[in-house]
Write a protein that holds these residues in place. Structure first.
Motif, PDB file in Angstrom:
ATOM      1  N   SER A  17      -0.490 -32.325 -49.104  1.00 41.25           N
ATOM      2  CA  SER A  17      -1.499 -31.442 -48.519  1.00 41.25           C
ATOM      3  C   SER A  17      -1.476 -31.529 -46.999  1.00 41.25           C
ATOM      4  N   GLY A  18      -2.032 -30.525 -46.382  1.00 37.05           N
ATOM      5  CA  GLY A  18      -2.232 -30.490 -44.937  1.00 37.05           C
ATOM      6  C   GLY A  18      -3.623 -29.970 -44.649  1.00 37.05           C
ATOM      7  N   ASN A  19      -4.159 -30.229 -43.454  1.00 34.86           N
ATOM      8  CA  ASN A  19      -5.514 -29.793 -43.141  1.00 34.86           C
ATOM      9  C   ASN A  19      -5.580 -29.196 -41.744  1.00 34.86           C
ATOM     10  N   ILE A  20      -6.616 -28.399 -41.531  1.00 40.35           N
ATOM     11  CA  ILE A  20      -6.843 -27.749 -40.239  1.00 40.35           C
ATOM     12  C   ILE A  20      -8.335 -27.518 -40.082  1.00 40.35           C
ATOM     13  N   PHE A  21      -8.812 -27.553 -38.833  1.00 37.06           N
ATOM     14  CA  PHE A  21     -10.224 -27.275 -38.557  1.00 37.06           C
ATOM     15  C   PHE A  21     -10.307 -25.931 -37.842  1.00 37.06           C
ATOM     16  N   LEU A  22     -11.030 -25.005 -38.441  1.00 37.38           N
ATOM     17  CA  LEU A  22     -11.217 -23.684 -37.843  1.00 37.38           C
ATOM     18  C   LEU A  22     -12.453 -23.725 -36.947  1.00 37.38           C
ATOM     19  N   ASN A  23     -12.232 -23.609 -35.644  1.00 36.82           N
ATOM     20  CA  ASN A  23     -13.313 -23.663 -34.657  1.00 36.82           C
ATOM     21  C   ASN A  23     -13.706 -22.239 -34.286  1.00 36.82           C
ATOM     22  N   VAL A  24     -14.885 -21.817 -34.736  1.00 36.99           N
ATOM     23  CA  VAL A  24     -15.361 -20.456 -34.498  1.00 36.99           C
ATOM     24  C   VAL A  24     -16.364 -20.471 -33.349  1.00 36.99           C
ATOM     25  N   MET A  25     -16.117 -19.662 -32.318  1.00 36.26           N
ATOM     26  CA  MET A  25     -17.019 -19.550 -31.175  1.00 36.26           C
ATOM     27  C   MET A  25     -17.827 -18.250 -31.273  1.00 36.26           C
ATOM     28  N   ALA A  26     -19.016 -18.277 -30.689  1.00 37.91           N
ATOM     29  CA  ALA A  26     -19.860 -17.086 -30.629  1.00 37.91           C
ATOM     30  C   ALA A  26     -20.401 -16.941 -29.218  1.00 37.91           C
ATOM     31  N   PRO A  27     -20.277 -15.761 -28.617  1.00 40.12           N
ATOM     32  CA  PRO A  27     -20.834 -15.571 -27.264  1.00 40.12           C
ATOM     33  C   PRO A  27     -22.355 -15.504 -27.319  1.00 40.12           C
ATOM     34  N   PRO A  28     -23.047 -15.878 -26.233  1.00 41.93           N
ATOM     35  CA  PRO A  28     -24.512 -15.748 -26.194  1.00 41.93           C
ATOM     36  C   PRO A  28     -24.933 -14.301 -26.426  1.00 41.93           C
ATOM     37  N   THR A  29     -26.041 -14.131 -27.119  1.00 41.69           N
ATOM     38  CA  THR A  29     -26.532 -12.786 -27.425  1.00 41.69           C
ATOM     39  C   THR A  29     -27.681 -12.348 -26.527  1.00 41.69           C
ATOM     40  N   SER A  30     -28.388 -13.291 -25.902  1.00 41.73           N
ATOM     41  CA  SER A  30     -29.514 -12.906 -25.049  1.00 41.73           C
ATOM     42  C   SER A  30     -29.709 -13.947 -23.962  1.00 41.73           C
ATOM     43  N   ILE A  31     -30.252 -13.490 -22.832  1.00 42.24           N
ATOM     44  CA  ILE A  31     -30.558 -14.370 -21.706  1.00 42.24           C
ATOM     45  C   ILE A  31     -31.802 -13.822 -21.014  1.00 42.24           C
ATOM     46  N   SER A  32     -32.711 -14.699 -20.635  1.00 41.79           N
ATOM     47  CA  SER A  32     -33.937 -14.275 -19.965  1.00 41.79           C
ATOM     48  C   SER A  32     -34.391 -15.370 -19.014  1.00 41.79           C
ATOM     49  N   VAL A  33     -35.084 -14.960 -17.947  1.00 36.23           N
ATOM     50  CA  VAL A  33     -35.640 -15.888 -16.963  1.00 36.23           C
ATOM     51  C   VAL A  33     -37.146 -15.681 -16.921  1.00 36.23           C
ATOM     52  N   LEU A  34     -37.890 -16.777 -16.986  1.00 33.33           N
ATOM     53  CA  LEU A  34     -39.344 -16.697 -16.943  1.00 33.33           C
ATOM     54  C   LEU A  34     -39.896 -17.876 -16.155  1.00 33.33           C
ATOM     55  N   ALA A  35     -41.156 -17.791 -15.810  1.00 40.32           N
ATOM     56  CA  ALA A  35     -41.820 -18.879 -15.100  1.00 40.32           C
ATOM     57  C   ALA A  35     -42.352 -19.880 -16.109  1.00 40.32           C
ATOM     58  N   ALA A  36     -42.261 -21.160 -15.773  1.00 46.60           N
ATOM     59  CA  ALA A  36     -42.648 -22.197 -16.726  1.00 46.60           C
ATOM     60  C   ALA A  36     -44.149 -22.174 -16.994  1.00 46.60           C
ATOM     61  N   ASP A  37     -44.947 -21.879 -15.987  1.00 47.62           N
ATOM     62  CA  ASP A  37     -46.405 -21.895 -16.142  1.00 47.62           C
ATOM     63  C   ASP A  37     -46.971 -20.554 -15.696  1.00 47.62           C
ATOM     64  N   THR A  38     -47.131 -19.651 -16.624  1.00 51.50           N
ATOM     65  CA  THR A  38     -47.699 -18.349 -16.306  1.00 51.50           C
ATOM     66  C   THR A  38     -48.808 -18.039 -17.279  1.00 51.50           C
ATOM     67  N   PRO A  39     -49.859 -17.379 -16.785  1.00 53.17           N
ATOM     68  CA  PRO A  39     -50.117 -17.133 -15.360  1.00 53.17           C
ATOM     69  C   PRO A  39     -50.620 -18.395 -14.667  1.00 53.17           C
ATOM     70  N   ALA A  40     -50.347 -18.496 -13.393  1.00 50.69           N
ATOM     71  CA  ALA A  40     -50.722 -19.674 -12.613  1.00 50.69           C
ATOM     72  C   ALA A  40     -51.424 -19.234 -11.333  1.00 50.69           C
ATOM     73  N   PRO A  41     -52.361 -20.031 -10.833  1.00 52.27           N
ATOM     74  CA  PRO A  41     -53.103 -19.650  -9.625  1.00 52.27           C
ATOM     75  C   PRO A  41     -52.310 -19.885  -8.353  1.00 52.27           C
ATOM     76  N   PHE A  42     -52.866 -19.381  -7.268  1.00 53.40           N
ATOM     77  CA  PHE A  42     -52.276 -19.524  -5.944  1.00 53.40           C
ATOM     78  C   PHE A  42     -52.991 -20.648  -5.197  1.00 53.40           C
ATOM     79  N   SER A  43     -52.234 -21.492  -4.520  1.00 53.87           N
ATOM     80  CA  SER A  43     -52.816 -22.589  -3.754  1.00 53.87           C
ATOM     81  C   SER A  43     -52.770 -22.246  -2.272  1.00 53.87           C
TER      82      SER A  43
END
Length: 442
Positions: free
Chosen positions: A139-165
């Motif tokens: 017998s012989g063996n092989i590992f099939l490595n399947v990659m997937a591209p990212p489907t979504s990306i977003s940028v947000l503020a960690a603490d929203t809504p937040a007050p002004f100092s």
């Protein structure tokens, strides 16, 4: 006789030949990582001097678990492949049997899925020379490595809504969320198109307002506008008199409040009363967590001491590099303080007993991060007796005549700035309600 001698020699050679086992080696051609949706062919090569019995492909289902035969083929009986496929009734092969075909000693996956990722084995069996009942396997063996591209990306503020100092610098964190990738992508931030050099942060901040490496952050305050309570408590400059620093050019007019006149409303803007003179120090943290479908969700955070004087209208972008992407994926946001809120009042001609709704519909600009809204009544409490109300909408139920001419303030603020909008409520008499019949609550 010569014929007898030759016959005995051939018999001896045949017996000697049978004493040695058949020769059989198996090898599988290696494959580079493949991308979801690609067509893949797994090839099984072998060398032998024996008679072929069968070739079987297995997909290894895991440690300690039985393998599942993908297909079996014999040179003498090709129909055996169909018989074996029909016997397999469950699992991965049942889902993919219509998409797989045995091509001699290979299997083909027309469209690779994330679920196809994993180890595979090719088993080859031949008949022993001495007896057909004995089989030689390899017998012989092989590992099939399947990659997937990212489907979504977003940028947000960690603490929203937040007050002004107004009087104190505060930390600010951007979060970039990338989903659907395998393996984990490389995530980084840019400011105005230039990569940001950030210090790796192994642990997350304890809180947006409390975490800060104080020995690395430098802040100078304008002592002419620092509250006396802060200065007396020694919170500014560690008990030492803070240095007075002139603001950058072009910002002197924005150090205090700015008032704009808008029909029916008055808008005032508040700006920070401190000057941050040091270059920002950025802190970066990157984590990723597995998802049930085999992909990962990556999160990257960028933390620094916010300086509204220079960070207002700054463009920040999060970019992602991944081996399954031909070019980087990105998402961007522009940090902007709220300006010129657009307030509507319905009904426009309120009468005694009506329910009045005052709503913030938007701003004169795109605002990020999300603002925090607070409503107050100038010089008095709100109709329900509360001092203030949070949210984009203020509802006044069954307004009495006494509210005619009352002024309401809407404060919209985010970490970059604050703006106040005042609007006046005009209440007209209601002919359907006779005078003197209103109760004390209107």
């Amino acid at each position: 006789t010569p014929c007898t001698i030759l016959s005995r020699q051939l018999t001896s050679l045949f017996l000697l030949f049978l004493t040695f086992p058949a020769y059989l080696t198996v090898s599988i051609e290696p494959l580079p990582p493949v991308v979801v949706g690609d067509a893949v062919t797994l090839k099984c090569n072998f060398k032998t001097d024996g008679k072929m019995r069968e070739i079987v492909w297995y997909r290894v289902s895991g440690a300690g678990a039985s393998s599942l035969p993908l297909g079996t083929g014999t040179r003498s009986h090709p129909a055996a492949l169909l018989r074996v496929q029909q016997k397999v009734k469950a699992g991965w092969w049942r889902e993919r049997q219509t998409a797989l075909s045995l091509m001699g000693i290979a299997i083909r996956l027309p469209e690779v899925r994330i679920s196809d990722n994993g180890p595979y084995e090719c088993h080859v069996g031949i008949y022993d020379r001495a007896t057909r009942e004995k089989v030689v396997l390899a017998s012989g063996n092989i590992f099939l490595n399947v990659m997937a591209p990212p489907t979504s990306i977003s940028v947000l503020a960690a603490d929203t809504p937040a007050p002004f100092s107004r009087y104190q610098a505060q930390n600010f964190t951007l979060v970039c969320v990338v989903s659907g990738g395998k393996p984990a992508p490389l995530v980084y931030f840019k400011r105005d198109g230039e990569p940001i050099e950030a210090t790796p942060l192994p642990e997350p901040p304890a809180g947006a307002g409390s975490w800060a490496p104080r020995n690395l952050l430098h802040r100078d305050l304008d002592d002419t506008k620092v509250p006396k309570s802060l200065a007396a408590e020694g919170e500014v400059g560690g008990g030492r008199p803070p240095a007075t620093v002139d603001p950058p050019r072009g910002l002197a007019a924005e150090r205090g409040s700015v008032t704009e006149t808008i029909p029916e409303t008055v808008v005032s803007r508040e700006f920070p009363r401190w000057v941050h003179v040091a270059e920002p120090i950025y802190y970066f943290r990157h984590t990723h967590a597995p998802v049930s479908d085999g992909t990962v969700e990556a999160r990257a955070t960028l933390t620094w001491t916010l300086n509204p004087q220079i960070d207002n209208e700054a463009l920040f972008s999060c970019e992602v590099k991944h081996p399954a992407l031909s070019m980087p994926m990105q998402s961007e946001v522009t940090l902007v303080a709220p300006k010129g809120p657009k307030i509507t009042m319905t009904p426009t001609r309120a009468r005694v007993g009506d329910t009045v709704r005052i709503l913030v519909q938007g701003f004169q600009n795109e605002v990020f991060p999300e603002p925090l809204f607070t409503w107050t009544r100038v010089g008095s409490r709100l109709l329900d007796g509360s001092a203030e109300h949070d949210g984009k909408e203020l509802v006044l139920e069954r307004v009495p005549a006494e509210l005619n001419g009352s002024m309401y303030r809407c404060t919209a603020q985010n970490p970059l700035g604050s703006t106040d909008t005042h609007t006046r409520l005009i209440v007209f008499e209601n002919p359907n309600i006779p005078r003197g019949t209103e109760d004390s609550n209107g």
